[in-house]
Design a protein around this motif. Sequence first.
Motif, short mmCIF file in Angstrom:
data_model
loop_
_atom_site.label_atom_id
_atom_site.label_comp_id
_atom_site.label_asym_id
_atom_site.label_seq_id
_atom_site.Cartn_x
_atom_site.Cartn_y
_atom_site.Cartn_z
N VAL A 103 -7.15 143.00 24.67
CA VAL A 103 -6.67 143.03 23.29
C VAL A 103 -7.58 143.90 22.44
O VAL A 103 -7.12 144.72 21.63
N ALA A 104 -8.87 143.75 22.62
CA ALA A 104 -9.84 144.49 21.82
C ALA A 104 -9.70 146.00 21.99
O ALA A 104 -9.97 146.76 21.06
N GLN A 105 -9.27 146.45 23.16
CA GLN A 105 -9.10 147.88 23.38
C GLN A 105 -7.96 148.41 22.52
O GLN A 105 -8.06 149.50 21.94
N THR A 106 -6.87 147.66 22.44
CA THR A 106 -5.75 148.07 21.59
C THR A 106 -6.20 148.16 20.14
O THR A 106 -5.87 149.10 19.43
N LEU A 107 -6.96 147.17 19.70
CA LEU A 107 -7.44 147.17 18.32
C LEU A 107 -8.42 148.31 18.07
O LEU A 107 -8.38 148.97 17.04
N ALA A 108 -9.31 148.57 19.04
CA ALA A 108 -10.28 149.65 18.88
C ALA A 108 -9.59 151.00 18.81
O ALA A 108 -10.01 151.89 18.05
N ALA A 109 -8.50 151.17 19.56
CA ALA A 109 -7.76 152.44 19.54
C ALA A 109 -7.19 152.72 18.16
O ALA A 109 -6.97 153.87 17.79
N GLU A 110 -6.96 151.66 17.39
CA GLU A 110 -6.43 151.82 16.04
C GLU A 110 -7.52 151.72 14.98
O GLU A 110 -7.23 151.64 13.79
N GLY A 111 -8.79 151.68 15.40
CA GLY A 111 -9.89 151.66 14.45
C GLY A 111 -10.11 150.31 13.79
O GLY A 111 -10.70 150.24 12.72
N VAL A 112 -9.68 149.22 14.42
CA VAL A 112 -9.89 147.89 13.86
C VAL A 112 -11.30 147.46 14.21
O VAL A 112 -11.70 147.46 15.38
N ALA A 113 -12.08 147.07 13.21
CA ALA A 113 -13.47 146.67 13.44
C ALA A 113 -13.53 145.32 14.12
O ALA A 113 -12.70 144.45 13.90
N THR A 114 -14.54 145.15 14.98
CA THR A 114 -14.78 143.85 15.60
C THR A 114 -16.04 143.26 14.99
O THR A 114 -16.87 143.97 14.45
N THR A 115 -16.16 141.94 15.11
CA THR A 115 -17.28 141.27 14.47
C THR A 115 -18.29 140.69 15.45
O THR A 115 -19.31 140.20 15.03
N GLN A 116 -18.00 140.74 16.75
CA GLN A 116 -18.95 140.24 17.74
C GLN A 116 -19.21 141.31 18.78
O GLN A 116 -18.63 142.39 18.75
N GLY A 117 -20.08 140.97 19.75
CA GLY A 117 -20.54 141.94 20.75
C GLY A 117 -19.47 142.40 21.71
O GLY A 117 -18.34 141.94 21.70
N ARG A 118 -19.88 143.32 22.58
CA ARG A 118 -19.00 143.88 23.60
C ARG A 118 -19.47 143.47 24.98
O ARG A 118 -20.65 143.26 25.20
N SER A 119 -18.55 143.40 25.88
CA SER A 119 -18.88 143.27 27.29
C SER A 119 -17.94 144.18 28.05
O SER A 119 -17.03 144.76 27.46
N THR A 120 -18.15 144.33 29.34
CA THR A 120 -17.29 145.21 30.12
C THR A 120 -16.49 144.39 31.11
O THR A 120 -17.03 143.49 31.75
N ASP A 121 -15.22 144.68 31.22
CA ASP A 121 -14.37 144.05 32.21
C ASP A 121 -14.31 145.02 33.40
O ASP A 121 -13.60 146.00 33.37
#
Length: 184
Positions: free
Chosen positions: A146-164
């Motif tokens: 889900v976060a990838q779709t949001l990142a592609a549209e420039g939606v900011a996230t509020t917590q850290g990242r991990s890799t799948d």
Amino acid sequence: MLLIRDITRADYPVVEELLDSNGLRVGGAYSPAGQEVVVAALHGSVVGVAEFQLDCDFDRDEGRPGHPGEQAWILTMTVADAHRPHRIGRALVTEIARRAQDADRTLLALVPQDGDDEADRRTFFRACGLIPIEPDGPGAAWGCPVAQTLAAEGVATTQGRSTDARYGLDLCCRAPQPSPIRFP
């Protein structure tokens, strides 16, 4: 101005027509029973629709590595032909991803419809970040964090990242969810 919002009963006839014109409805009066539905309204007219479920796995493995629990699934989505070049489909996918993230879903999935313009649909879904997550064939699921779709549209996230590692994609935990979304 484009507005992505929940469907209202007044939208049913237009949604029915949109779905019919794209071969996506199975007769009878339109009823969104059992699913969530958002519409894209441009200057007050509904020009797109997406039906989805935030608590579904379609008898596939519940949870996938890095994406525990149920997944969010886009069931049906269409945009009026005249409005397809205007990123309305992308706005619908983004809104579903926002809602999925708010419901603590980490994977957004769908099964592209077969048909004459299947290649165009697959190109669109790839542009939204979705990739095949099952062996290719009829009914094969596509998905992405889900976060990838949001990142592609420039939606900011509020917590850290991990890799799948299974999908080779970044995974973010949560993002703010303003709703409804307005696009200029």
